[in-house]
Scaffold this motif. Structure first.
Motif, PDB file in Angstrom:
ATOM      1  N   TRP A 120      39.677  53.592  22.428  1.00  0.00           N
ATOM      2  CA  TRP A 120      40.215  53.896  23.714  1.00  0.00           C
ATOM      3  C   TRP A 120      39.863  53.204  24.991  1.00  0.00           C
ATOM      4  N   CYS A 121      38.583  52.959  24.868  1.00  0.00           N
ATOM      5  CA  CYS A 121      37.818  52.146  26.170  1.00  0.00           C
ATOM      6  C   CYS A 121      37.989  50.932  25.845  1.00  0.00           C
ATOM      7  N   ALA A 122      37.903  50.286  24.706  1.00  0.00           N
ATOM      8  CA  ALA A 122      38.290  48.808  24.454  1.00  0.00           C
ATOM      9  C   ALA A 122      39.777  48.471  24.978  1.00  0.00           C
ATOM     10  N   GLY A 123      40.688  49.530  24.679  1.00  0.00           N
ATOM     11  CA  GLY A 123      42.120  49.401  25.117  1.00  0.00           C
ATOM     12  C   GLY A 123      42.130  49.452  26.483  1.00  0.00           C
ATOM     13  N   PHE A 124      41.373  50.262  27.180  1.00  0.00           N
ATOM     14  CA  PHE A 124      41.595  50.401  28.578  1.00  0.00           C
ATOM     15  C   PHE A 124      40.849  49.088  29.220  1.00  0.00           C
ATOM     16  N   MET A 125      39.868  48.429  28.624  1.00  0.00           N
ATOM     17  CA  MET A 125      39.412  47.279  29.062  1.00  0.00           C
ATOM     18  C   MET A 125      40.394  46.107  28.941  1.00  0.00           C
ATOM     19  N   GLU A 126      41.126  46.017  28.005  1.00  0.00           N
ATOM     20  CA  GLU A 126      41.996  45.207  27.814  1.00  0.00           C
ATOM     21  C   GLU A 126      43.319  45.226  28.974  1.00  0.00           C
ATOM     22  N   GLY A 127      43.550  46.324  29.501  1.00  0.00           N
ATOM     23  CA  GLY A 127      44.216  46.770  30.601  1.00  0.00           C
ATOM     24  C   GLY A 127      43.742  46.046  31.801  1.00  0.00           C
ATOM     25  N   VAL A 128      42.329  46.111  31.985  1.00  0.00           N
ATOM     26  CA  VAL A 128      41.657  45.516  33.098  1.00  0.00           C
ATOM     27  C   VAL A 128      41.710  44.020  33.104  1.00  0.00           C
ATOM     28  N   PHE A 129      41.690  43.340  31.693  1.00  0.00           N
ATOM     29  CA  PHE A 129      41.367  42.007  31.475  1.00  0.00           C
ATOM     30  C   PHE A 129      42.831  41.631  31.791  1.00  0.00           C
ATOM     31  N   LEU A 130      44.011  42.112  31.775  1.00  0.00           N
ATOM     32  CA  LEU A 130      45.223  41.803  31.995  1.00  0.00           C
ATOM     33  C   LEU A 130      45.405  41.165  33.526  1.00  0.00           C
ATOM     34  N   ASP A 131      44.718  41.625  34.169  1.00  0.00           N
ATOM     35  CA  ASP A 131      44.628  41.221  35.645  1.00  0.00           C
ATOM     36  C   ASP A 131      43.200  41.546  36.389  1.00  0.00           C
ATOM     37  N   GLU A 132      42.005  40.796  35.923  1.00  0.00           N
ATOM     38  CA  GLU A 132      40.858  40.994  36.104  1.00  0.00           C
ATOM     39  C   GLU A 132      40.596  40.826  37.447  1.00  0.00           C
ATOM     40  N   THR A 133      40.918  39.849  37.817  1.00  0.00           N
ATOM     41  CA  THR A 133      40.967  39.288  39.543  1.00  0.00           C
ATOM     42  C   THR A 133      41.232  40.333  40.386  1.00  0.00           C
ATOM     43  N   ALA A 134      42.423  41.109  40.208  1.00  0.00           N
ATOM     44  CA  ALA A 134      42.548  42.011  41.136  1.00  0.00           C
ATOM     45  C   ALA A 134      41.822  43.259  40.924  1.00  0.00           C
ATOM     46  N   TRP A 135      41.129  43.765  39.859  1.00  0.00           N
ATOM     47  CA  TRP A 135      40.291  44.780  39.948  1.00  0.00           C
ATOM     48  C   TRP A 135      38.969  44.425  40.640  1.00  0.00           C
ATOM     49  N   PHE A 136      38.569  43.282  40.578  1.00  0.00           N
ATOM     50  CA  PHE A 136      37.238  42.872  41.119  1.00  0.00           C
ATOM     51  C   PHE A 136      37.443  42.403  42.681  1.00  0.00           C
ATOM     52  N   ALA A 137      38.544  42.120  43.275  1.00  0.00           N
ATOM     53  CA  ALA A 137      38.878  41.344  44.367  1.00  0.00           C
ATOM     54  C   ALA A 137      38.349  41.916  45.471  1.00  0.00           C
ATOM     55  N   ASP A 138      38.345  43.329  45.799  1.00  0.00           N
ATOM     56  CA  ASP A 138      38.090  43.640  47.174  1.00  0.00           C
ATOM     57  C   ASP A 138      36.589  44.189  47.240  1.00  0.00           C
ATOM     58  N   ASP A 139      36.099  44.727  46.073  1.00  0.00           N
ATOM     59  CA  ASP A 139      34.617  45.188  46.218  1.00  0.00           C
ATOM     60  C   ASP A 139      34.017  44.871  44.915  1.00  0.00           C
ATOM     61  N   GLU A 140      33.554  43.856  44.691  1.00  0.00           N
ATOM     62  CA  GLU A 140      33.109  43.499  43.090  1.00  0.00           C
ATOM     63  C   GLU A 140      31.945  44.656  42.778  1.00  0.00           C
ATOM     64  N   GLU A 141      31.241  45.022  43.602  1.00  0.00           N
ATOM     65  CA  GLU A 141      30.048  45.853  43.433  1.00  0.00           C
ATOM     66  C   GLU A 141      30.617  47.259  42.723  1.00  0.00           C
ATOM     67  N   ALA A 143      33.356  47.983  41.760  1.00  0.00           N
ATOM     68  CA  ALA A 143      34.439  47.842  40.800  1.00  0.00           C
ATOM     69  C   ALA A 143      33.399  47.813  39.558  1.00  0.00           C
ATOM     70  N   ALA A 144      32.508  47.175  39.688  1.00  0.00           N
ATOM     71  CA  ALA A 144      31.455  46.974  38.463  1.00  0.00           C
ATOM     72  C   ALA A 144      30.898  48.570  38.179  1.00  0.00           C
ATOM     73  N   THR A 145      30.322  49.191  39.051  1.00  0.00           N
ATOM     74  CA  THR A 145      29.784  50.436  38.841  1.00  0.00           C
ATOM     75  C   THR A 145      30.710  51.281  38.172  1.00  0.00           C
ATOM     76  N   LEU A 146      32.179  51.448  38.855  1.00  0.00           N
ATOM     77  CA  LEU A 146      33.211  52.475  38.451  1.00  0.00           C
ATOM     78  C   LEU A 146      33.692  51.981  36.806  1.00  0.00           C
ATOM     79  N   LEU A 147      33.777  50.806  36.453  1.00  0.00           N
ATOM     80  CA  LEU A 147      34.026  50.208  35.198  1.00  0.00           C
ATOM     81  C   LEU A 147      33.092  50.430  34.009  1.00  0.00           C
ATOM     82  N   LEU A 148      31.679  50.258  34.709  1.00  0.00           N
ATOM     83  CA  LEU A 148      30.406  50.426  33.789  1.00  0.00           C
ATOM     84  C   LEU A 148      30.638  51.473  32.451  1.00  0.00           C
ATOM     85  N   PRO A 149      31.034  52.700  32.978  1.00  0.00           N
ATOM     86  CA  PRO A 149      31.044  53.498  31.720  1.00  0.00           C
ATOM     87  C   PRO A 149      32.137  53.051  30.709  1.00  0.00           C
ATOM     88  N   PHE A 150      33.373  52.490  30.883  1.00  0.00           N
ATOM     89  CA  PHE A 150      34.291  51.989  30.074  1.00  0.00           C
ATOM     90  C   PHE A 150      33.835  50.699  29.440  1.00  0.00           C
TER      91      PHE A 150
END
Length: 223
Positions: A120-141, A143-150
């Motif tokens: 499930w978490c691998a599928g979730f990360m596939e969704g992140v990879f679809l537009d990775e730039t947008a997920w990390f654009a505003d606050d990279e740190e 985003a990295a903290t919130l996504l770390l568990p996944f």
């Protein structure tokens, strides 16, 4: 004391999940396409994502191409169930609810990648990879903290030394697994619900001759 933690809400009914599972496991879908568990994680990620993905892009990614649909009716039915899952996830999260995940929230001592939790978490990360730039654009740190568990539970980053070290902590992994629905909500609030900005107070009329230099009642903007 009563536990006022909200109960997770299903994103699709059992009958729809079963039909979707049958289709994703069929020979008409590419062998590298996501299975039901991975697709569920993928679509929840799209519900959380800071930018909406074009249907053509996420459908192609989920199926690794175009499935061999029997006819237009079947195509509409399958894609409709997927879209309904994503839309329901948005509705649940927008209301501050928790999404029900299609597996038990415990690892049972197994590595995450050997369980549906890892899928499930691998599928979730596939969704992140679809537009990775947008997920990390505003606050990279942040985003990295919130996504770390996944990232950690997905097993996709097991070769990275920092992740390998964290993965040794079984108690931590179990804790993160139990919190997955809450972690999804945290991400949604971060990306989709901007912090409230205080509404400006109406100005009081000043008596003639009063100075205009200082706006004492004006809230200072935080940068």
């Amino acid at each position: 004391m009563s536990d006022d933690k909200p109960q997770p809400l299903p994103l699709l009914d059992d009958e729809a999940l079963e039909r979707l599972d049958d289709f994703l496991e069929s020979e008409r879908v590419d062998a590298d396409a996501l299975d039901l568990i991975g697709a569920h994680g993928f679509l929840v990620a799209l519900a959380v994502a800071p930018c909406d993905a074009a249907p053509a892009a996420w459908v192609a990614e989920l199926f690794h191409g175009e499935p061999d649909f029997t006819d237009d009716a079947e195509r509409e039915d399958v894609l409709g169930m997927l879209e309904r899952l994503r839309h329901t996830a948005i509705e649940v999260l927008e209301g501050g609810g928790l999404p029900e995940l299609p597996f038990d929230l415990e690892l049972g001592g197994l590595p995450p990648e050997e369980t549906p939790i890892g899928d499930w978490c691998a599928g979730f990360m596939e969704g992140v990879f679809l537009d990775e730039t947008a997920w990390f654009a505003d606050d990279e740190e942040a985003a990295a903290t919130l996504l770390l568990p996944f990232m950690l539970l997905s097993g996709l980053f097991a070769e990275e030394p920092d992740m390998a070290e964290l993965a040794k902590d079984g108690e931590r992994l179990e804790g993160l697994t139990a919190q997955l629905p809450e972690l999804v909500l945290d991400l949604y609030l971060h990306y989709r619900v901007p912090p409230e900005t205080p509404k400006p107070k109406p100005r009081r009329k000043q008596a003639a001759g009063r100075g205009k230099g200082k706006d004492r009642g004006k809230p200072k903007r935080k940068k």
